[in-house]
Design a protein around this motif. Structure first.
Motif, PDB file in Angstrom:
ATOM      1  N   VAL A  22      -1.062  10.096  -0.973  1.00  0.00           N
ATOM      2  CA  VAL A  22      -0.267  10.715  -0.248  1.00  0.00           C
ATOM      3  C   VAL A  22       0.603   9.420   0.973  1.00  0.00           C
ATOM      4  CG1 VAL A  22       0.027  12.038   2.196  1.00  0.00           C
ATOM      5  CG2 VAL A  22      -1.141  12.924  -0.081  1.00  0.00           C
ATOM      6  N   GLN A  23      -0.150   8.556   1.520  1.00  0.00           N
ATOM      7  CA  GLN A  23       0.372   7.731   2.326  1.00  0.00           C
ATOM      8  C   GLN A  23       1.512   6.743   1.331  1.00  0.00           C
ATOM      9  OE1 GLN A  23      -2.995   5.509   3.936  1.00  0.00           O
ATOM     10  NE2 GLN A  23      -3.290   7.094   5.284  1.00  0.00           N
ATOM     11  N   THR A  24       1.079   6.351   0.375  1.00  0.00           N
ATOM     12  CA  THR A  24       2.197   5.480  -0.419  1.00  0.00           C
ATOM     13  C   THR A  24       3.373   6.319  -0.895  1.00  0.00           C
ATOM     14  OG1 THR A  24       0.209   4.677  -1.501  1.00  0.00           O
ATOM     15  CG2 THR A  24       2.490   4.246  -2.379  1.00  0.00           C
ATOM     16  N   MET A  38      -2.927   4.435  -5.222  1.00  0.00           N
ATOM     17  CA  MET A  38      -4.012   4.520  -4.223  1.00  0.00           C
ATOM     18  C   MET A  38      -4.795   3.213  -4.374  1.00  0.00           C
ATOM     19  SD  MET A  38      -6.728   6.238  -7.032  1.00  0.00           S
ATOM     20  CE  MET A  38      -7.521   5.174  -8.200  1.00  0.00           C
ATOM     21  N   GLY A  39      -4.075   2.052  -4.805  1.00  0.00           N
ATOM     22  CA  GLY A  39      -4.723   0.611  -4.995  1.00  0.00           C
ATOM     23  C   GLY A  39      -4.652  -0.021  -3.527  1.00  0.00           C
ATOM     24  N   ASN A  40      -5.067  -1.215  -3.460  1.00  0.00           N
ATOM     25  CA  ASN A  40      -5.076  -2.032  -2.273  1.00  0.00           C
ATOM     26  C   ASN A  40      -3.749  -2.220  -1.760  1.00  0.00           C
ATOM     27  OD1 ASN A  40      -3.641  -4.251  -3.442  1.00  0.00           O
ATOM     28  ND2 ASN A  40      -5.682  -5.023  -4.422  1.00  0.00           N
ATOM     29  N   LYS A  41      -3.778  -2.843  -0.483  1.00  0.00           N
ATOM     30  CA  LYS A  41      -2.547  -2.834   0.244  1.00  0.00           C
ATOM     31  C   LYS A  41      -1.530  -3.715  -0.547  1.00  0.00           C
ATOM     32  CE  LYS A  41      -0.964  -4.915   4.589  1.00  0.00           C
ATOM     33  NZ  LYS A  41      -1.379  -5.847   5.997  1.00  0.00           N
ATOM     34  N   GLU A  42      -1.731  -4.807  -1.150  1.00  0.00           N
ATOM     35  CA  GLU A  42      -1.006  -5.481  -2.026  1.00  0.00           C
ATOM     36  C   GLU A  42      -0.338  -4.607  -3.154  1.00  0.00           C
ATOM     37  OE1 GLU A  42      -3.954  -6.794  -1.098  1.00  0.00           O
ATOM     38  OE2 GLU A  42      -3.040  -7.841   0.304  1.00  0.00           O
ATOM     39  N   GLN A  43      -1.046  -3.622  -3.711  1.00  0.00           N
ATOM     40  CA  GLN A  43      -0.600  -2.973  -5.081  1.00  0.00           C
ATOM     41  C   GLN A  43       0.144  -1.775  -4.225  1.00  0.00           C
ATOM     42  OE1 GLN A  43      -4.620  -2.057  -6.451  1.00  0.00           O
ATOM     43  NE2 GLN A  43      -4.223  -3.257  -8.259  1.00  0.00           N
ATOM     44  N   ARG A  44      -0.083  -1.298  -3.249  1.00  0.00           N
ATOM     45  CA  ARG A  44       0.509  -0.113  -2.577  1.00  0.00           C
ATOM     46  C   ARG A  44       1.902  -0.770  -2.096  1.00  0.00           C
ATOM     47  NH1 ARG A  44      -2.566   1.825   2.035  1.00  0.00           N
ATOM     48  NH2 ARG A  44      -0.779   3.855   1.947  1.00  0.00           N
ATOM     49  N   ALA A  45       1.987  -2.031  -1.866  1.00  0.00           N
ATOM     50  CA  ALA A  45       3.326  -2.433  -1.240  1.00  0.00           C
ATOM     51  C   ALA A  45       4.171  -2.977  -2.363  1.00  0.00           C
ATOM     52  CB  ALA A  45       3.111  -3.898  -0.428  1.00  0.00           C
ATOM     53  N   GLU A  46       3.788  -3.135  -3.713  1.00  0.00           N
ATOM     54  CA  GLU A  46       4.476  -3.510  -4.996  1.00  0.00           C
ATOM     55  C   GLU A  46       4.970  -2.185  -5.177  1.00  0.00           C
ATOM     56  OE1 GLU A  46       5.930  -5.012  -8.333  1.00  0.00           O
ATOM     57  OE2 GLU A  46       5.320  -5.534  -6.314  1.00  0.00           O
ATOM     58  N   PHE A  47       4.196  -1.205  -5.168  1.00  0.00           N
ATOM     59  CA  PHE A  47       4.622   0.412  -5.453  1.00  0.00           C
ATOM     60  C   PHE A  47       5.790   0.920  -4.688  1.00  0.00           C
ATOM     61  CE2 PHE A  47       3.434   4.677  -7.551  1.00  0.00           C
ATOM     62  CZ  PHE A  47       4.380   5.370  -6.684  1.00  0.00           C
TER      63      PHE A  47
END
Length: 343
Positions: free
Chosen positions: A152-154, A95-104
């Protein structure tokens, strides 16, 4: 003698890491976890494999192809397979920011590549990778609707990436993670993701706490005045829980729980894993595994070909005793005898 040979029986290696570290006991090496697993034997039966965490200091996710080949050879030499992999997604909350979600999502991609290579080497006859939301529950609670939507999106993005490599994902039911902290929250997440390669990992210890409403009292299943001596009410609660989540379950951990939360090292508090023989255990492990492995009519679901024992946060002194793993294997064998099949 029972002839069931499915589901295959696996031991987890990550309990050598989880709950260990600088502010707790030393990490137990990957090789030691393998050796203890391979050495366990009960009436001529042994573990069939291991589920492994793709994180330091056990596994270098960025190891070379030669390194992956050496890992496969090492496990195969002990007559073990590799099953479910755990992706190291905790650097970027879902549920993080764009960069964190991309890292996930990138960690899921790397884990999928790693898993595919193990399959191609013949040591891994499975295609399942475990994730969780890696999202702090207090932070999630500041905006549940928006944060759940991000999770959910991630997860959807991660599923789509995993599918490119022939992998499926399984989300662990553990009360310490936002969006997964209660059975209703977990169900909402599963339904929201709605991907064919996405499911639920039931752990008999972690998921057990869904019954008690830790971190989500409004979702408690057992009555507030429940007494542990009331086995009939406990069984009704387990039926309610498994009826909701079993249809999504694509991975399963056999475990025991004493009805308490617990944490050690850097690990957040969650369902306490107990020894299979713990007199304080609240579960009838063999019987209660059936609520997950059989449907409402009592028929085997055969939803997964292997099951795993998860003993996170056992003291090192306990984990270094071979008897511990023999006792665990004995319990796993009983589960297969009661709820398994032959192929």
């Amino acid at each position: 003698m029972n002839k069931n040979n499915f589901p295959k029986l696996h031991n987890a290696t990550w309990p050598g890491i989880v709950g260990k570290g600088s502010d707790s006991e030393p990490v137990i090496s990957f090789d030691t976890m393998l050796e203890k697993t391979a050495a366990a034997e009960v009436d001529g039966m042994k573990f069939d494999g291991v589920d492994i965490g793709l994180f330091d200091p056990h596994i270098d996710l960025d190891m070379s192809d030669d390194g992956i080949k050496r890992l496969a050879d090492k496990v195969s030499a002990l007559n073990l397979d590799i099953g479910t992999l755990v992706a190291p997604i905790w650097g970027g909350p879902a549920m993080g920011n764009k960069e964190q979600r991309a890292e996930f999502v990138e960690m899921v991609r790397k884990s999928s590549v790693f898993g595919k290579k193990l399959r191609e080497l013949g040591v891994r006859p499975y295609s399942l990778i475990r994730i969780d939301s890696a999202s702090n529950l207090d932070e999630w609670a500041k905006d549940p609707v928006a944060n759940s939507k991000l999770i959910v999106q991630t997860f959807q993005e991660a599923c789509d990436v995993a599918a490119e490599y022939g992998e499926s994902l399984t989300a662990e039911g553990e009360i310490c993670w936002g969006g997964m902290h209660s059975w209703r929250a977990m169900l909402d997440t599963l339904e929201g993701v709605d991907r064919s390669n996405f499911g639920f990992q039931a752990d008999m210890s972690h998921t057990f706490l869904y019954l008690l409403g830790y971190n989500s009292p409004e979702d408690r299943i057992l009555p507030a005045d429940f007494e542990w001596s009331d086995r009939a009410t406990l069984e009704e609660g387990l039926k309610t829980l498994t009826s909701a989540l079993r249809p999504w379950t694509n991975d399963f951990h056999v475990a025991q729980n004493d009805g308490t939360v617990f944490g050690s090292g850097s690990h957040d508090k969650t369902g306490r894993h107990c020894l299979a023989t713990d007199p304080n255990g609240k579960l009838d492990v063999v019987h209660d595994a059936g609520y997950w492995l059989r449907d409402e009519k009592g028929e085997l679901t055969k939803a997964f070909k292997h099951i795993c024992w998860d003993g996170c946060m056992f003291p090192n002194s306990v984990m270094m005793e071979q008897k511990t793993w023999n006792d665990i294997l004995a319990t796993m064998i009983k589960v297969r005898q009661a709820h398994g099949w032959n192929e």
